[in-house]
Design an enzyme around this catalytic site. Structure first.
Site, PDB file in Angstrom:
ATOM      1  N   SER A 217       5.784   2.712   1.514  1.00 42.60           N
ATOM      2  CA  SER A 217       4.860   1.583   1.363  1.00 42.60           C
ATOM      3  C   SER A 217       4.204   1.069   2.622  1.00 42.60           C
ATOM      4  O   SER A 217       3.268   0.297   2.544  1.00 42.60           O
ATOM      5  CB  SER A 217       5.582   0.417   0.686  1.00 42.60           C
ATOM      6  OG  SER A 217       5.826   0.736  -0.660  1.00 42.60           O
TER       7      SER A 217
ATOM      8  N   LYS B 299       3.299  -9.440   5.107  1.00 41.57           N
ATOM      9  CA  LYS B 299       3.233  -9.074   3.678  1.00 41.57           C
ATOM     10  C   LYS B 299       3.915 -10.158   2.839  1.00 41.57           C
ATOM     11  O   LYS B 299       4.935 -10.742   3.262  1.00 41.57           O
ATOM     12  CB  LYS B 299       3.936  -7.729   3.497  1.00 41.57           C
ATOM     13  CG  LYS B 299       3.840  -7.119   2.101  1.00 41.57           C
ATOM     14  CD  LYS B 299       4.476  -5.718   2.122  1.00 41.57           C
ATOM     15  CE  LYS B 299       4.398  -5.044   0.758  1.00 41.57           C
ATOM     16  NZ  LYS B 299       5.072  -3.730   0.750  1.00 41.57           N
TER      17      LYS B 299
ATOM     18  N   SER C  82       2.654   0.113  -0.957  1.00 38.42           N
ATOM     19  CA  SER C  82       2.322  -1.194  -1.496  1.00 38.42           C
ATOM     20  C   SER C  82       1.901  -2.211  -0.444  1.00 38.42           C
ATOM     21  O   SER C  82       1.527  -3.332  -0.800  1.00 38.42           O
ATOM     22  CB  SER C  82       3.518  -1.746  -2.276  1.00 38.42           C
ATOM     23  OG  SER C  82       4.621  -1.869  -1.415  1.00 38.42           O
TER      24      SER C  82
END
Lengths: 490, 516
Positions: A197, A78, A173
């Site tokens: 997330s 990420k 997210s």
């Protein structure tokens, strides 16, 4: 190294036996990344770096000196993890062009095991959001939007176009990481989890999303959202793979004073057969978590203004003016809103009524969990999300704040208590979309949690996503599917 | 991040600083301090109403000043408080900056053990209570030299509290009128230092150096005045004073300014001021507007700092991971008060001399080295070191370690004096010569300049006789009972002997002759 796996050859065994080479595996994954570019799962694809890593891995395998089960395995990270020499943006204009000089500890650990870093995945800006829709590089599309399972239910033609205006969100997210794993572009991805997330997008994308206990895995290099709740998260296609990655990542880091000192040994998950003695608790969720999480998310005032390589506007009248303009240009509304809230709650006159109160409520929530576990419950079970993945157009009807409040309802409390939790895909909804269930364990009983999750995964036999009609070259997908996971799927 | 800093808050009793009677504003007694507790960077004093209803008439009421000092002292350690990068004085700008120092995203603070030990030692030396649990906080403000946007400090619960420091002060004009005072230490806290800013007016820019190994000691003074018995006045803060001399001046001038303002019916603003060295007074700092809310919050990346003593040490604890207060206490070096006491006991010196010896870096060691090498009386050594030696140093603005005269040389000189091989005025001459030309020993100088005392008593008697013969009037004066006249004779004999005769011996001989 021996005895970790039992039956049909997983990809790491295939690598060891020379059935496939690291560079071949790299090429397949890279080709899939390119084919699924429309998903917008990746912000940066580190082709050249990954190729070099794959070549080095290949040399090791030829000499019989593989570093372990992750050697040669493509992964994604990420884009809020610091990666040396590779742009790290947090999907924000503020950090566009920022190339860190160091690796996050978890990234370094994976690289030290020979993993191949395919790229940095997309997210909500600074991980603030539950849709992966609010980053400056645009939203991430859920691969299941293009799955046979979903399209059949919607009575769409099997050979529908790639462009579907009603595509579904991944959740967030860590949506980019979830999509990257779901679309077979890598075998494991790092996400982060502050309020759900990692688990949320895992549930929406039909993959395993694991949140370790706070303090078990180093946050050094993870650009923070809420320092006391953030953890690196692991996204994989099966529970065994998550356990494998956790074994590499867990352990004290001198660079992170919030990691525990206790030594961590790598482990293999046992296969449970008798679960009759297991006590699984199912909570009634009634607390309005959100307002408290907002107050706890007050660690935004320290969000960096930017540094040498990051965005800086042209105003040079004064430092203050430059800061103000840079913030306006560099941060989106969500980020600016949260920074301002954080500053508001920390004002002297508000501190007691908001910040301290929120901390007290947090303590009560954490104590609630402790009491439940002390009463004989081994793990808790909840849905991960309120529904299956919604179309983007519907999602954006409500603002980020509202969505985050709703979507994190089952997951947020876990971060407040610092507990381990995992979302496991269980079945398809009547829309043909993945549904995930969440298991929550006691602090630092991550291994036990994953053991139960693994048993559960075996019981439910969640179907493989069918993306074939989308791919021009079906063979890539087929082959990766066959390899499936790093470890084993029974 | 930065060079580690200790911050001390000194508090004293709220005694009268100055008595104002008919306009006189002088007189400094004890240094004083705050009693108000400072919550979160704001003083509660500022919120107390200043009594303006009673207008103070000039010269009628006594004024009391309250002074609190914030002392920023850099810890002597190899690496910085939170970041592991090194600390070196005068390194090239930005050459000692770690990722954490530059606030690169994702970096975290890691506490430096040596700094914690230094803080504990300081706390023990200042008779503080060491808090076995202390906490770290973030203090938020924006400035170019603070890349993180906050400073890590210890606001809520610092590492040490409630200490005191005894010191001596001259109560009158004579050096012997020394009294002992005590100042309270409110707390000692560990905190990061910010970077150094260099303002380039020409190009309208500010250059930032994040090394932060500068300014080993800095003081901010908080000053207010009030009438005894009434609530405390509004305080001002005078920042960034870095010498004791300017500190005193700044405080004095600010007290004067505040009294002057109040006596003329004006108010004191709770503001930050700086000291203008040239003008000798404080000026408001332009860039600080109003009260600042630092939005303190707990530092989430540093767990509470736990310290142990021998009693509370958990069994099997890794010594690398824990700090034992008792262990540190045992290893405290001898504190100055103890050293001074020893000096007084051992050498019978006056207390003010013991202070003087300890007040100059390296002077005590110098003194002790001289003592070791000479049989001269300690009182003589003390006197020479404090008056003559120190005098020469100060005149040429030298430190002890820059002295051209070594302890050995001085010891040798004092031994010569003690043996009466030379007179004391000759000794002073020798000392001057030692100072000027390095490498020569006192004995060499004595023989070169022929400064040896006359040992030949017969020859001296002859000189005395000659002088008496040559000055019959003076002799008459002496015989008439003018006791001072003999000094003239002594002087004449000394001149005749080119100061090579011991005045006491001369006196003896003259007296013998005069009485016969």
């Amino acid at each position: 190294q021996l005895g970790r796996r039992l039956s049909c050859p997983p990809v790491s065994a295939a690598l060891k036996q020379g059935q496939i080479t690291p560079t071949e595996l790299y090429q397949k994954c890279l080709s899939l990344i390119k084919k699924t570019k429309f998903l917008n799962a990746y912000i940066t694809v580190s082709e050249d770096v990954a190729l070099k890593q794959a070549e080095d891995s290949e040399k090791r395998y030829k000499k019989g000196h593989s570093l372990g089960d992750l050697d040669g395995i493509p992964i994604a990270v990420k884009d809020n993890f610091s990666t040396s020499g590779i742009e790290t943006t947090c999907a924000s204009n503020m950090l566009k062009g920022y190339v860190p000089p160091y690796n996050a500890t978890v990234v370094q650990k994976l690289l030290d095991q020979g993993a191949i870093l395919m790229g940095k995945t997309n997210l909500d800006e600074f991980a603030m959001g539950s849709g992966s829709t609010d980053g400056v590089f645009g939203p991430v599309k859920n691969p299941w939007s293009y799955s046979k399972q979903y399209r059949e239910k919607r009575k769409q033609k099997p050979h529908g176009e790639k462009e579907d205006s009603n595509w579904l969100i991944t959740g967030g997210s860590s949506g980019g990481s979830a999509a990257a794993v779901a679309a077979f572009t890598c075998f494991a991805a790092l996400g982060s989890d502050t309020g759900g997330s990692t688990r949320n997008p895992a549930a929406h994308c039909g993959v395993v999303g694991f949140k370790p206990s706070y303090g078990l895995v180093s946050r050094h290099g993870l650009i923070p959202l809420v320092n006391s709740m953030d953890v690196p998260g692991i996204l994989t296609r099966c529970v065994d793979d998550a356990a494998l990655v956790l074994g590499v990542l867990a352990g004290h880091d001198p660079k992170d004073s919030t990691t525990v000192q206790d030594p961590v040994k790598p482990f293999t998950l046992p296969t449970l057969t008798d679960v009759s003695k297991l006590c699984i608790g199912i909570p009634k969720v009634t607390l309005p978590f959100y307002y408290f999480t907002e107050m706890l998310s007050t660690q935004f005032p320290n969000l960096q203004n930017g540094d040498n390589n990051s965005h800086r506007c042209d105003i040079d009248v004064s430092t203050e003016a430059m800061y103000a303009a840079t913030r306006r240009e560099g941060f989106n509304d969500v980020v600016r809103g949260r920074i301002l809230s954080g500053n508001f709650f920390l004002l002297k006159e508000n501190y007691e009524n908001y910040f301290i109160k929120a901390q007290k409520v947090r303590r009560l929530i954490a104590n609630d969990f402790v009491n439940v576990f002390n009463s004989g419950v081994d793990v808790l079970l909840t849905p991960t999300t309120l529904s299956d993945a919604v179309p983007y157009l519907e999602f954006i009807k409500e603002d980020n704040r509202t969505r985050s409040a709703q979507d994190d309802i089952f997951t947020q409390a876990v971060n407040m208590a610092g507990l381990p939790a995992v979302s496991v895909p269980v079945a398809l909804s009547n829309q043909g979309l993945p549904i995930g269930l969440q298991f929550i364990g006691r602090a630092f009983r991550d291994q036990q949690l994953l053991t139960i999750a693994k048993w559960f995964e075996k019981q439910v036999q969640f179907p493989v996503i069918q993306l074939q009609e989308l791919m021009d070259d079906c063979s890539s997908v087929f082959e990766i599917e066959k390899l499936g996971s790093v470890s084993l799927k029974q | 991040m930065a060079a580690p800093m200790l911050r001390w808050c000194c508090l004293g009793r709220r005694w009268v600083l100055a008595c104002i009677d008919g306009g006189s504003r002088h007189g400094r007694g004890a240094a004083i301090g705050f009693t108000s507790s400072r919550k979160r960077g704001q003083s509660s004093v500022a919120q107390q109403p200043l009594i303006t209803a009673q207008k103070s008439r000039k010269g009628e009421h006594k004024w009391a000043a309250v002074v609190g000092l914030e002392i920023h002292a850099q810890i002597s350690s190899n690496s910085k408080l939170f970041s592991g990068s090194q600390v070196h004085f005068a390194a090239p700008p930005n050459s000692l900056v770690s990722f954490f120092d530059a606030s690169l995203p994702g970096t975290l603070p890691v506490l430096n053990r040596r700094c914690v030990e230094a803080a504990v030692m300081t706390g023990l030396a200042l008779s503080c209570r060491i808090n076995k649990k202390s906490l770290f906080d973030r203090k938020h403000y924006f400035y170019a030299d603070l890349p993180a946007g906050y400073q890590i400090t210890q606001q809520r619960l610092p590492i040490a509290v409630n200490g005191s420091l005894a010191y001596s002060v001259c109560a009158g004009k004579k050096p012997s009128q020394v009294i002992t005072k005590t100042v309270r230490i409110k707390q000692i806290q560990l905190e990061q230092d910010s970077g150094k800013s260099l303002h380039d007016e020409l190009r309208s820019q500010t250059l930032i150096d994040l090394n932060r190994a500068e300014g080993q000691l800095r003081v901010d003074a908080n000053i207010s005045v009030h009438h005894p018995g009434e609530p405390l006045g509004v305080r001002t803060e005078v920042k960034n004073l870095n010498s004791a001399r300017f500190l005193a001046k700044a405080i004095d001038s600010e007290i004067e300014r505040q009294i002057h303002e109040l006596e003329n019916g004006r108010e004191i603003l709770n503001e930050t001021r700086s000291f203008d060295y040239k003008l000798g007074c404080t000026m408001p700092m332009r860039d600080k507007e109003g009260k600042q809310d630092y939005r303190f919050m707990p530092e989430p990346n540093l767990p509470p700092l736990l310290l142990y003593d021998t009693a509370s040490l958990p069994p099997g604890a890794d010594p690398q991971q824990v700090i034992n207060i008792d262990w540190i206490r045992e290893r405290l070096p001898e504190l100055p008060s103890e050293t001074r006491e020893k000096l007084v006991q051992q050498y019978g010196m006056l207390p003010e001399h013991s202070f003087a010896l300890l007040n100059e870096v390296g002077l005590l060691e110098f003194f002790q080295n001289v003592i070791k090498e000479t049989r001269a009386e300690p009182k003589k050594v003390t006197s020479w070191v404090l008056n003559i030696f120190l005098g020469f140093l100060k005149q040429q603005n030298l430190a002890v370690n820059e002295s051209p005269v070594t302890p050995t040389a001085l010891a040798e000189l004092l031994s010569l004096l003690d043996r009466k091989a030379i007179s004391s005025s000759a000794a002073k001459q020798v000392f001057e010569e030692l100072w000027r030309s390095k490498g020569k020993t006192p004995s060499q100088i004595v023989s070169e300049k022929r400064l040896e005392l006359m040992q030949d008593e017969e020859a001296l008697e002859r000189v005395c006789h000659a002088v008496m013969e040559g000055h019959p009037q003076v002799v008459m004066d002496v015989k008439r009972g003018n006791s001072r006249a003999i000094n003239k004779l002594i002087g004449l004999v000394r001149k005749a002997t080119l100061s090579r005769a011991d005045p006491t011996v001369i006196k003896e001989i003259l007296e013998k002759k005069l009485s016969s």
